[in-house]
Design an enzyme around this catalytic site. Structure first.
Site, mmCIF file in Angstrom:
data_model
loop_
_atom_site.group_PDB
_atom_site.id
_atom_site.type_symbol
_atom_site.label_atom_id
_atom_site.label_comp_id
_atom_site.label_asym_id
_atom_site.label_seq_id
_atom_site.Cartn_x
_atom_site.Cartn_y
_atom_site.Cartn_z
ATOM 1 N N ASP A 103 -7.035 6.070 -13.755
ATOM 2 C CA ASP A 103 -6.509 4.748 -14.100
ATOM 3 C C ASP A 103 -7.607 3.706 -13.907
ATOM 4 O O ASP A 103 -7.657 2.978 -12.914
ATOM 5 C CB ASP A 103 -5.285 4.412 -13.261
ATOM 6 N N MET A 119 6.605 -1.943 -1.086
ATOM 7 C CA MET A 119 7.593 -2.900 -1.593
ATOM 8 C C MET A 119 8.540 -3.407 -0.503
ATOM 9 O O MET A 119 9.248 -4.365 -0.708
ATOM 10 C CB MET A 119 8.393 -2.267 -2.720
ATOM 11 N N HIS A 179 -7.587 -1.575 -0.576
ATOM 12 C CA HIS A 179 -6.888 -1.979 -1.813
ATOM 13 C C HIS A 179 -5.366 -2.028 -1.655
ATOM 14 O O HIS A 179 -4.677 -2.551 -2.496
ATOM 15 C CB HIS A 179 -7.270 -1.053 -2.962
#
Lengths: 143, 485
Positions: free
Chosen positions: B97, B386, B408
């Protein structure tokens, strides 16, 4: 199911082991293992569309890599969820050829319970090996 | 269990594995972590970071950041700076990605103002920012136009009305990295990606509405410089990458490199996922130009998502997005290799810095920072789980020890399969709602895999980066609304 997912390998990704008595069976099992990461119930995929997958590689493991990669390609390029019904592998001295029949349908979140997307097949610990009773593969998919 | 016996403590946050650990290591490996985080790391981290240390041209150390965990090729959180003349470029050091990254957007709204509209905001964002397996976006373009997108990045979006010119200077590389060459990408890559602009994807990708509580502002001056000026100010943070396009570019070149690496360049590696080529070889340069197309696709993807966010906030609050203060703070990449100038052994050298699940964190005054952040240092956007929280950090001068690189995210500690067994998506959604976090997801099992306890404690990770001197805390955000891919 001729495959199982491995819990403790590659934390953020999905690792699986697949097997078959023949190479062809192994490839079909690995294809289902890959699709099953994205779709909860593979029996919800109705075979409406057909595609022939062809691949060529200089070793049997890289042939599996290319074959699985094709399924991921169709998932993005045509939004097709495919299951493989027939695989033919022609092994020569320094390379291997594959032709496979795949069928399925366009993904529909209403109909297919979708899980997580597979980005790619990785080569980390990637392996295809002969065993006492057939063939076995180890694959880590990037999620 | 997993920690190698020959690891040596350099400081409270730096641990070194010597080159004698494994045949072929050219430099030591350095893991940035507190002892607690080090002990939480899985065995894959130590094996992979020492594999990275064997790559030709690697300078100083093979690094792993505090959020590091088992990946493929490099560990996630892996950093390697290669000498541009003698070193290699490796897709396994960037990730499939390409330019997976984070974008942070301000509002001039407070939590009290947003709260009554939270469900409507999240529901509308969920409709307009497609997520999940095989999702496609609203931008309809031809293959040829997509080839322009990957050469022009976010600039293409601004030209086509998806954003404001100021967004570009608030994006790494101005939203368009120079040298992207669409003649180096395959038709397959185009076919996988051209319908996916403006989509989140799945896995750990998300879009979140968050709040900066006054007690979570650690550096008022920097917070103000980055636009966090109100008590309980609402911001939007999102995480996504280059979608199927980037994944295919990486796959294509992994195969190309495997064919030439040993036969043509005589390079031997310990994991095929570390397939590489000399940076200055034709194959290395082709991949560099193709990978830059992936970087630009990702900038374009996040730019179109920002455009959708502005539309949704404007619809819900019946105001112009400019009147809602929907300015972008910054956009950071955390899966890239970039050619940068760094001082190595007292000499300025051209260095190809691979960052895989690691964020560039340039200190104040450094070239490459836009004028607005020249004094402050680079804003660094770190997404947590989350359920817990996320951070805005700043780059600092002592970041030179890691080629100006920091963490990150939180970093996983539990595998996806284990998390699915332990948590139930629907139940988790209800529990989170009871705690004031409204979540929408296309997949309940995908949601379960992202449960907070599947991740390291974000506060521990950020504390380690600050103690080590590779970045500085500015603001911590707490989530109130989340869209999960």
């Amino acid at each position: 199911m001729p495959y199982r997912y491995l819990d403790d390998i590659a934390t953020a990704d999905v690792a699986f082991e697949a097997w078959g008595q023949t190479l062809e069976e192994l490839f079909i099992a690995a294809a289902d293992a890959t699709m099953n990461v994205m779709v909860e119930d593979l029996t919800t995929i109705i075979p409406r569309e057909h595609r022939t997958i062809r691949a060529e590689a200089d070793a049997i493991d890289m042939l599996l890599f290319e074959f699985l990669q094709e399924l991921i390609y169709y998932k993005d390029a045509e939004r097709l969820l495919l299951r493989v019904s027939r695989v033919h592998i022609d092994r020569r001295d320094d390379h291997a050829l594959l032709a496979a029949e795949a069928s399925g349908e366009e993904l529909d979140p209403q109909k297919h319970e979708l899980l997580v997307d597979v980005k790619a097949v990785t080569l980390h610990r990637f392996q295809v090996e002969r065993t006492a009773d057939g063939w076995r593969a180890m694959v880590i998919l990037d999620i | 269990m997993a920690i190698p016996e020959d690891i040596r403590k350099i400081s409270d946050t730096v641990w070194e594995i010597p080159p004698t650990h494994k045949p072929g290591m050219r430099v030591p490996a350095r893991i940035y972590a507190t002892e607690k985080l080090l002990r939480e790391m899985d065995e894959g981290v130590f094996d992979q970071v020492t594999n990275v240390a064997t790559l030709p041209g690697i300078l100083k150390y093979a690094y792993c950041m505090p959020d590091g965990h088992w990946g493929y090729g490099f560990p996630i959180g892996g950093v390697a700076a290669m000498d541009a003349r003698t070193g290699v470029i490796s897709p396994g050091g960037i990730g499939f990605d390409i330019n997976c990254g984070m974008r942070l957007v301000l509002t001039n709204l407070t939590y009290e103002e947003v709260k009554p509209h939270l469900r409507e905001l999240v529901d509308k964002l969920f409709q307009r920012v497609p997520a999940g397996v095989g999702s496609t976006g609203f931008v309809r373009i031809s293959h040829d136009e997509f080839r322009q997108v990957v050469e022009q990045g976010a600039r293409w979006c601004i030209k086509n009305g998806y954003g404001w010119p100021e967004d570009l200077e608030r994006t790494e590389e101005g939203g368009c990295i120079a040298g992207a060459d669409a003649s180096k990408i395959s038709q397959k890559a185009v076919e996988r990606g051209y319908k996916q602009i403006g989509t989140l994807g799945s896995g750990n990708h998300y879009l979140e509405i968050q709040v900066a509580k006054p007690e979570n502002v650690f550096d008022r001056r920097l917070a103000e410089a980055f636009g966090i000026t109100l008590p309980n100010q609402v911001v939007i943070m999102f995480h996504c990458g280059s979608r199927g396009f980037g994944h295919q570019v990486a796959t294509d070149y992994l195969q190309i490199f495997l064919k030439v690496m040993e036969t043509k360049y005589g390079i031997k590696i310990l994991d095929r996922e570390l397939a590489c080529a000399p940076f200055h070889s034709p194959e290395g340069q082709d991949y560099f130009a193709a990978m830059k197309c992936g970087i630009n696709m990702s900038f374009a993807n996040r730019q179109v998502i920002l455009h959708r966010i502005r539309e949704v906030f404007s619809d819900v609050f019946h105001k112009d997005p400019a009147d809602l203060g929907l300015h972008q703070v910054y956009d950071v990449a955390h899966n890239t290799a970039k050619l940068e100038k760094h001082v190595v052994d007292g000499e300025v050298r051209d260095v190809l810095v691979h960052r895989k699940g690691a964020t560039r964190a340039f200190g104040p005054g450094m070239e490459g920072l836009p004028d607005i952040y020249r004094e402050t240092g680079q804003p660094v956007i770190i997404g947590g789980s989350m359920e817990t929280g996320s951070y805005l950090l700043a780059g600092i001068p002592s970041g030179d020890q890691t080629f100006y690189t920091t963490a990150h995210g939180s970093g996983r500690t539990m595998s996806r399969r284990k998390a699915r067994k332990q948590f139930q998506g629907k139940k988790l959604q209800k529990e989170m709602e009871a705690r004031g976090i409204y979540v929408r997801s296309v997949s309940y099992s995908g949601l379960a895999e992202e449960a907070g306890p599947a991740y390291k404690n974000i506060d521990d990770v950020i504390e380690a980066t600050e103690l080590a001197g590779i970045s500085k805390r500015v603001v911590r955000f707490v989530p109130i609304g989340n869209i999960k891919g």
